[in-house]
Design a protein around this motif. Structure first.
Motif, PDB file in Angstrom:
ATOM      1  N   PRO A   7       0.897  -1.057   0.046  1.00 16.49           N
ATOM      2  CA  PRO A   7       0.121  -0.200  -0.116  1.00 16.49           C
ATOM      3  C   PRO A   7       0.885   1.354   0.058  1.00 16.49           C
ATOM      4  N   SER A   8       0.389   2.334  -0.803  1.00 19.15           N
ATOM      5  CA  SER A   8       1.081   3.667  -0.786  1.00 19.15           C
ATOM      6  C   SER A   8       0.476   4.490   0.095  1.00 19.15           C
ATOM      7  N   GLY A  92     -12.106   9.436   3.786  1.00 17.34           N
ATOM      8  CA  GLY A  92     -11.584   9.192   2.561  1.00 17.34           C
ATOM      9  C   GLY A  92     -10.922   8.055   2.412  1.00 17.34           C
ATOM     10  N   PRO A  93     -10.765   7.564   1.162  1.00 16.40           N
ATOM     11  CA  PRO A  93     -10.093   6.449   0.764  1.00 16.40           C
ATOM     12  C   PRO A  93      -8.761   6.391   1.100  1.00 16.40           C
ATOM     13  N   ALA A  94      -8.125   4.921   1.378  1.00 18.94           N
ATOM     14  CA  ALA A  94      -6.695   4.728   1.651  1.00 18.94           C
ATOM     15  C   ALA A  94      -6.550   3.310   0.992  1.00 18.94           C
ATOM     16  N   ASP A  95      -5.177   3.145   0.757  1.00 15.81           N
ATOM     17  CA  ASP A  95      -4.961   1.776   0.296  1.00 15.81           C
ATOM     18  C   ASP A  95      -4.876   0.718   1.431  1.00 15.81           C
ATOM     19  N   ALA A  96      -4.703   1.153   2.681  1.00 19.55           N
ATOM     20  CA  ALA A  96      -4.802   0.196   3.867  1.00 19.55           C
ATOM     21  C   ALA A  96      -5.190   0.961   4.942  1.00 19.55           C
ATOM     22  N   ALA A 174      -9.629  -1.798   0.220  1.00 17.35           N
ATOM     23  CA  ALA A 174     -10.599  -2.335  -0.815  1.00 17.35           C
ATOM     24  C   ALA A 174     -11.772  -2.795  -0.257  1.00 17.35           C
ATOM     25  N   TRP A 175     -11.768  -3.492   1.049  1.00 16.21           N
ATOM     26  CA  TRP A 175     -12.831  -3.864   1.666  1.00 16.21           C
ATOM     27  C   TRP A 175     -13.717  -2.592   2.192  1.00 16.21           C
TER      28      TRP A 175
END
Length: 719
Positions: A7-8, A92-96, A174-175
């Motif tokens: 994850p970035s 807000g979204p995040a990779d992890a 993603a979940w």
């Protein structure tokens, strides 16, 4: 095959509620965290206090040196940890997403380890350990048993949802931000378990869950939680949570299998812990007890599914409640008994009116097999506990041999009901399973236990095993309510300190009986009874259940030995019902009659219509019928084996004594029937029984529960 990438953009999410010092320690530990090259980390803190009491700390941290790209603080005004976590996700979204708790401290390499394990294993969620930091002075078994640690299997081990939680966890974004975004269930935000519920749902959709032992955090354990009671409650709550989640998963074991499996684990852990216990190490057996608590929580959730959300782990704070009201909180008192009998209902009613008390009665059953009572419990808060009841034949071998069939109760739902009501004082009657559950609850919660145990000399000699059990139960009590001279003698003999015993005298309902006698039609009822059984004869009455304990066979045998000239002047009437009715209904002696069960509103007329009340018991722990007869002015020929005998009867002054097992019983009975001053005994009995009032009885219970009372509790003068 899923593509494994690092994850970035990572978001660390935490919810906090009025723990400023612990939050500050966590934020300070964040300053030392190593962030891998090329990764952007932001911190999201949601204050679940509507007043925003932690916002100053969050804002101050934002202005300090830290390794994070961004720090965001939000307020969720409704105290609900699931809603607070959802607010953090919605920023807000995040990779992890990484979750930690506000009472934890992270190590420098913590975040690196979570990210590396996630990348290496291709996991959707990674769970690290949490080590509990216990306060000074706690028992060593707590630290040796690691009961406050959240341990994990070796790094990379795949686990199921039962080993999941949000305290030190990484989840792929993603979940939470895909086509079907998952969120924590607010319905579980106060009961607990919203985290396990979420991971159970994503696991059902194919998520891979693994462990990481190198991602270490530690957790502060407050002194209030460093108790056996808190640990028991925690495992019990876990049982509720796991059962609720498991019932929604198709391939999980049945509720019965889970319960039996946990009971089996309880037995194995207890057996394995016994050798250590003998060496003074309690942690092995403690593990078995907590497995039992887990099983009980699961059992309750199985029997009552709604209990999983009725349980509240995250309550509104006292401060919030105090802001709305300045009224003193009521003192919660639970009174435990088998059934509500009509002669005890006034006692419970008076206790429920105690100022400052929130009083509730917990019963095992509505009635018992040999009772014909009908009690509505109007004016009382009554809770019927889930209970198994059965009949059992018991033997009394000394000092007077007899056997009888009794109703036994196993209130398996009582512990749950007590934890739900959370009484500060529990008053429990008798010395069986009910009181054992009460002792367990009070021991776990450090609340007051009052045992109501009135005994007779006969009941005090029922075998060594029973005595050992009673001694142990009584040793758990803060105070013991005894009734009368015999009760104190037996209780002190069982090792109860004299200072722990509160003496109160058993009482019948004076007001109800006196109101019956004052009714306009009362004398007509009395005359009808005397006419029915022969106006030319004197009447002797036996009132009560027709069971062997009452000494009916001994009385009949003694009655048959009376001279014909004595029996021809008397009718012996049995007012009651029970398994010995047939013996009386078919009795060949014409002077013996069966009246059957007499409703409570009619009983005063029966006492008043008779010349002598006979109480032939072989071992009643009191004998409230003697009180009732005395209130009505009827003298009693009382068995010396009655628990009330020493307090109520002064032989030859307000009543007469007899031992129906003695060789001279026929002579004593004949002398009683031919005594010239039975009426005078009745007058003296009525005068003496005035000191045995419901008011004194209620005052005694209040004193035992710790409330100051002004009513004199010593026996009335006269004996």
């Amino acid at each position: 095959m899923k593509t494994v990438t690092t994850p970035s953009r990572v978001a660390i999410c935490l919810a906090t509620y009025r723990r400023p010092e612990l939050l500050r320690e966590l934020l300070d530990s964040f300053k030392m965290v190593r962030v891998p090259r090329g990764i952007i980390v932001e911190l999201r803190v949601v204050d679940n206090d509507r007043t925003g009491s932690s916002m100053d700390i969050i804002n101050a941290f934002r202005d300090e040196n830290h390794p994070f790209f961004k720090v965001t603080g939000k307020i969720e005004p409704e105290q609900n940890i699931a809603m607070a976590r959802n607010v953090a996700l919605d920023i807000g979204p995040a990779d992890a997403i990484v979750f930690v708790d506000d009472d934890e401290i992270v190590e420098e390499g913590w975040l690196e380890a979570l990210l590396q394990t996630g990348t290496d294993s291709g996991a959707d969620a990674v769970f690290g350990p949490v080590h509990g930091r216990l306060p000074d002075g706690v028992p060593q078994w707590m630290s040796r048993g690691c009961f406050y640690d959240k341990r994990v299997a070796p790094t990379g081990t795949v686990v199921d949802w039962k080993q999941t939680r949000t305290s030190n966890t990484l989840v792929l974004g993603a979940w939470f931000y895909g086509r079907r975004p998952f969120r924590f269930d607010p319905a579980l935000g106060r009961s607990g378990g919203s985290d396990s519920d979420l991971f159970a749902r994503i696991a059902e959709h194919g998520a891979k869950l693994v462990t990481c032992r190198e991602a270490i955090v530690s957790e502060e354990v407050p002194a209030a939680r460093a108790t056996l009671g808190w640990l028991w409650s925690r495992w019990y709550r876990n049982g509720l949570i796991y059962e609720r989640i498991a019932r929604a998963i198709p391939h999980e074991r049945s509720s019965m299998m889970r319960f039996l499996r946990r009971l089996g684990a309880t037995g194995l852990l207890l057996c394995r812990g016994l050798p250590s216990l003998l060496r003074g190490r309690f942690e092995g057996c403690a593990a078995g007890l907590f497995e039992l608590s887990l099983a009980m929580g699961g059992f309750v959730a199985w029997m009552r599914p709604e209990s999983t959300v009725e349980h509240v782990a995250y309550r509104a704070s006292r401060q919030e409640k105090d802001e709305k009201t300045t009224e003193a909180k009521p003192h919660r008192v639970a009174f435990l008994c088998n059934i509500i009998s009509p002669y005890r209902q006034p006692v419970y009613k008076h206790l429920s009116e105690t100022p400052g008390w929130d009083f509730r009665v917990f019963i095992d059953a509505d009635n018992e097999f040999d009772r014909e009572w009908s009690v509505d419990g109007v004016g009382l808060q009554v809770r019927k506990t889930r209970c198994l009841s059965w009949k059992r034949t018991v033997w009394c071998r000394q000092p007077i041999p007899f056997k009888q069939v009794i109703t036994l109760h196993f209130p398996f739902g009582l512990l749950y009901d007590l934890f739900r009501f959370r009484p500060q004082t529990v008053i429990s009657s008798e010395l069986g399973f009910r009181t054992a559950f009460a002792a367990l609850y009070c021991g776990l919660t450090h609340n007051k236990l009052v045992i109501w145990s009135y005994q007779s000399r006969v009941s005090g000699t029922q075998g060594s095993w029973r005595e050992a059990w009673r001694r142990w139960l009584l040793s758990r009590a803060d105070s013991v309510v005894g009734m009368g001279i015999q009760a104190r003698e037996v209780l002190e003999g069982w090792g109860v300190p004299s200072s722990h015993i509160v003496d109160i005298l058993n009482s019948a309902n004076h007001h109800a009986l006196e109101n019956q006698m004052a009714a306009p039609e009362f004398q007509n009822k009395v005359d009808a009874i005397r006419t029915r059984y022969g106006s030319d004869r004197k009447l002797a009455i036996v009132v009560g259940r027709l069971i062997p304990l009452k000494g009916i066979e001994g009385l009949l045998e003694t009655w048959s030995q009376l001279p014909d000239s004595t029996r021809s002047n008397w009718t012996l009437v049995f007012a009651g019902s029970g398994p010995m009715e047939a013996l009386l209904r078919d009795h060949p002696d014409e002077s013996v009659k069966l009246a059957g069960y007499i409703p409570e509103p009619e009983i005063a007329a029966w006492y008043t219509a008779t010349d002598l009340h006979i109480f032939p018991t072989r071992g009643d722990v009191w004998g409230l019928v003697v009180n009732e007869a005395s209130i009505c002015g009827t003298p009693t020929l009382c068995s010396v084996h009655a628990g009330c005998f020493d307090d109520v009867i002064d032989d030859g002054k307000n009543g007469l004594a007899i031992d129906f097992t003695g060789d001279d019983a026929p002579r004593v009975l004949q002398e009683a029937l031919e005594h010239p001053d039975l009426e005078g005994f009745g007058v003296a009995a009525r005068k003496h029984i005035r000191g045995f009032t419901l008011e004194r009885m209620v005052a005694g219970f209040r004193q035992a529960a710790g409330q100051e009372v002004s009513v004199l509790l010593q026996p009335a003068s006269g004996l």
